[in-house]
Design an enzyme around this catalytic site. Structure first.
Site, mmCIF file in Angstrom:
data_model
loop_
_atom_site.group_PDB
_atom_site.id
_atom_site.type_symbol
_atom_site.label_atom_id
_atom_site.label_comp_id
_atom_site.label_asym_id
_atom_site.label_seq_id
_atom_site.Cartn_x
_atom_site.Cartn_y
_atom_site.Cartn_z
ATOM 1 N N HIS A 1 32.578 38.901 42.058
ATOM 2 C CA HIS A 1 34.029 39.111 42.065
ATOM 3 C C HIS A 1 34.695 38.006 41.266
ATOM 4 C CE1 HIS A 1 38.135 39.758 43.518
ATOM 5 N NE2 HIS A 1 37.721 41.000 43.728
ATOM 6 N N GLU B 1 33.308 47.014 47.013
ATOM 7 C CA GLU B 1 32.828 48.322 46.580
ATOM 8 C C GLU B 1 31.517 48.723 47.254
ATOM 9 O OE1 GLU B 1 34.986 49.886 45.241
ATOM 10 O OE2 GLU B 1 35.532 49.332 43.219
HETATM 11 N N1 ACO Z 1 25.101 41.611 38.721
HETATM 12 C C1 ACO Z 1 24.447 40.771 37.897
HETATM 13 N N2 ACO Z 1 25.007 39.711 37.303
HETATM 14 C C2 ACO Z 1 26.300 39.491 37.563
HETATM 15 C C3 ACO Z 1 27.059 40.306 38.428
HETATM 16 C C4 ACO Z 1 26.402 41.399 39.012
HETATM 17 N N3 ACO Z 1 27.039 42.241 39.830
HETATM 18 N N4 ACO Z 1 28.300 39.847 38.490
HETATM 19 C C5 ACO Z 1 28.363 38.779 37.695
HETATM 20 N N5 ACO Z 1 27.149 38.561 37.130
HETATM 21 C C6 ACO Z 1 26.798 37.505 36.204
HETATM 22 C C7 ACO Z 1 27.279 37.789 34.801
HETATM 23 O O1 ACO Z 1 26.309 38.478 34.056
HETATM 24 C C8 ACO Z 1 27.560 36.410 34.278
HETATM 25 O O2 ACO Z 1 26.371 35.804 33.860
HETATM 26 P P1 ACO Z 1 26.345 34.883 32.545
HETATM 27 O O3 ACO Z 1 27.399 33.850 32.745
HETATM 28 O O4 ACO Z 1 24.945 34.342 32.539
HETATM 29 O O5 ACO Z 1 26.662 35.790 31.404
HETATM 30 C C9 ACO Z 1 28.045 35.663 35.507
HETATM 31 O O6 ACO Z 1 27.475 36.328 36.619
HETATM 32 C C10 ACO Z 1 29.551 35.657 35.645
HETATM 33 O O7 ACO Z 1 30.000 36.934 35.351
HETATM 34 P P2 ACO Z 1 31.431 37.228 34.809
HETATM 35 O O8 ACO Z 1 31.419 38.528 34.138
HETATM 36 O O9 ACO Z 1 31.979 36.056 34.070
HETATM 37 O O10 ACO Z 1 32.246 37.294 36.115
HETATM 38 P P3 ACO Z 1 33.569 38.051 36.249
HETATM 39 O O11 ACO Z 1 34.392 37.241 37.125
HETATM 40 O O12 ACO Z 1 34.177 38.428 34.955
HETATM 41 O O13 ACO Z 1 33.027 39.397 36.901
HETATM 42 C C11 ACO Z 1 32.902 41.386 38.027
HETATM 43 C C12 ACO Z 1 33.517 39.986 38.005
HETATM 44 C C13 ACO Z 1 33.397 42.178 36.801
HETATM 45 C C14 ACO Z 1 33.353 42.099 39.299
HETATM 46 C C15 ACO Z 1 31.355 41.286 37.984
HETATM 47 O O14 ACO Z 1 30.900 40.512 39.077
HETATM 48 C C16 ACO Z 1 30.680 42.628 37.918
HETATM 49 O O15 ACO Z 1 30.527 43.192 36.832
HETATM 50 N N6 ACO Z 1 30.229 43.195 39.102
HETATM 51 C C17 ACO Z 1 29.609 44.475 39.134
HETATM 52 C C18 ACO Z 1 30.662 45.590 39.122
HETATM 53 C C19 ACO Z 1 31.438 45.680 40.426
HETATM 54 O O16 ACO Z 1 30.893 45.556 41.521
HETATM 55 N N7 ACO Z 1 32.759 45.909 40.292
HETATM 56 C C20 ACO Z 1 33.680 45.998 41.427
HETATM 57 C C21 ACO Z 1 34.470 44.732 41.568
HETATM 58 S S1 ACO Z 1 35.482 44.735 43.031
HETATM 59 C C22 ACO Z 1 36.897 45.499 42.550
HETATM 60 O O17 ACO Z 1 37.313 45.497 41.425
HETATM 61 C C23 ACO Z 1 37.686 46.210 43.560
#
Ligand code: ACO
Length: 357
Positions: A245, A298
């Site tokens: 998140h 989610e």
């Molecule tokens: N699975 C694997 N790796 C992940 C995940 C995940 N679910 N979430 C984050 N990471 C990793 C990223 O690949 C990144 O790695 P890196 O720095 O080596 O490239 C690191 O963790 C940070 O990720 P960011 O994208 O910078 O984090 P951000 O804050 O932008 O992402 C997000 C938040 C988009 C929710 C992300 O965690 C994600 O894509 N999750 C999966 C989709 C999901 O569950 N969405 C629902 C969110 S809740 C809502 O909106 C109501």
């Protein structure tokens, strides 16, 4: 500058506060855990009006929402053939777009009333059934399930859905709410603002994740495959849906509220999902040490919505049903107190060319 606008405060709001360090969500002065005990109509009134309403105020709102659902049903009927050629979330986008700015019902009321009607009708048509009209005497969650399944839902299912709707009703300046506020700031009107919000919600990084959470559980199949499947996804650089998140650096409190909702519903998925959850958190900690990637809302949304009989393609429309309470409250707040939102960009394109002589 931060490309994801993280850490940037872009609005003042009295509506909700997300404390990502402590894992706390406050809805206009009420902790989520308290708000989740109320009715969806009470929480909607709380967001709109700013006080915990008396029971009869909630009854009055429920009645007005019921009447507005009838208006929405009549409005949707001629458009359903076109809308049902799309996916349900696209159909919802079409139907919401079709509400005229000249609509007489107060627009925030109409928007909250319309989503359950539109989503249920689209769900029924997708299943090959005829839409069922709303019953204005019912509360929002109960009537949505009644319209979708053409039968009175059990009290447990109606309450589980209602708790879900409250859990997602508002959540600070998330992407879709920000989109709504940007559009509202141009004075384009409430319906345009919430259509923009829905478009933002639709993406898999925001409200489009719960369907893929169930796809993930299906793909994993059985307990023996959990560890290998998760490691394979992470090694391939794919994200595990339902984890991570932008704001929460600890567990998303909404995940816990929803876990409390799904456990008593005796869905066969829950025990398996909890094993996947534990394995995913451990694998994410190994892959991204120190990031503390935890379960988000989610993951348990998927389980809760499936347990009350909502088909996967309707998950995002149902999210929109709950979040419409927050979107409309933010639009009203933006219209009353905000200015035109107009940030700057930094130019990184080519230098200006000197024209050849
Ligand atoms: N699975 C694997 N790796 C992940 C995940 C995940 N679910 N979430 C984050 N990471 C990793 C990223 O690949 C990144 O790695 P890196 O720095 O080596 O490239 C690191 O963790 C940070 O990720 P960011 O994208 O910078 O984090 P951000 O804050 O932008 O992402 C997000 C938040 C988009 C929710 C992300 O965690 C994600 O894509 N999750 C999966 C989709 C999901 O569950 N969405 C629902 C969110 S809740 C809502 O909106 C109501």
């Amino acid at each position: 500058m931060s490309t994801g606008l993280e850490g940037i405060v872009a609005a003042e709001t009295v509506l909700s506060h997300v404390d990502g360090e402590r894992g706390e969500l406050v809805l206009r002065g009420l902790r989520l855990e308290e708000a989740a005990r109320l009715e969806f109509e009470e929480v909607t009134a709380l967001l709109w009006q700013g006080f915990a309403p008396e029971a009869d105020a909630s009854d009055a709102l429920a009645e007005r929402l019921g009447q507005a659902r009838l208006v929405a049903f009549a409005m949707a009927e001629p458009l359903l053939p076109a809308a049902s050629r799309l996916t349900p979330v696209e159909g919802l986008r079409l139907l919401l777009s079709a509400i005229p700015d000249a609509e007489e019902t107060p627009h925030h009321l109409m928007a909250v009333a319309a989503v359950p009607v539109f989503a249920a009708a689209l769900g029924r048509i997708a299943a090959g059934d005829a839409p069922v009209p709303p019953d204005p005497a019912l509360r929002t969650a109960e009537d949505f399930l009644a319209m979708l399944h053409d039968r009175t839902p059990s009290a447990d299912h109606a309450r589980a859905l209602e708790t879900y709707l409250i859990t997602v009703a508002d959540h600070g300046l998330n992407a879709s709410t920000f989109a709504a506020r940007v559009i509202a700031s141009t004075r384009a009107g409430l319906f345009s603002s919430v259509v923009g919000a829905l478009c933002a919600l639709k993406g898999p990084l925001h409200g489009g994740a719960p369907g893929p959470v169930l796809d993930m559980l299906d793909e994993i199949g059985g307990e023996e495959s959990i560890a290998g499947w998760i490691e394979g996804e992470i090694a391939a650089g794919r994200r595990l849906m339902g984890f991570g998140h932008r704001v929460y650096k600890v567990r998303d409190p909404r995940a816990d509220v929803l876990r409390g909702v799904v456990r008593p519903l005796s869905s066969p998925r829950v025990a398996f999902a909890e094993k996947v959850e534990a394995a995913a958190i451990a694998a994410l900690e190994r892959a991204k040490p120190g990031r503390n990637l935890q379960t988000n809302v989610e993951f348990y949304t998927a389980l809760a919505l499936e347990a009350v009989g909502i088909p996967r393609p309707l998950f995002t429309p149902v999210f929109a049903l709950g979040r419409m309470a927050g979107w409309t409250a933010h639009v009203l707040e933006q219209e009353q107190t905000g200015r035109l939102l107009r940030p700057l960009s930094r130019y990184t394109g080519p230098a200006v060319r000197v024209a050849a002589e």
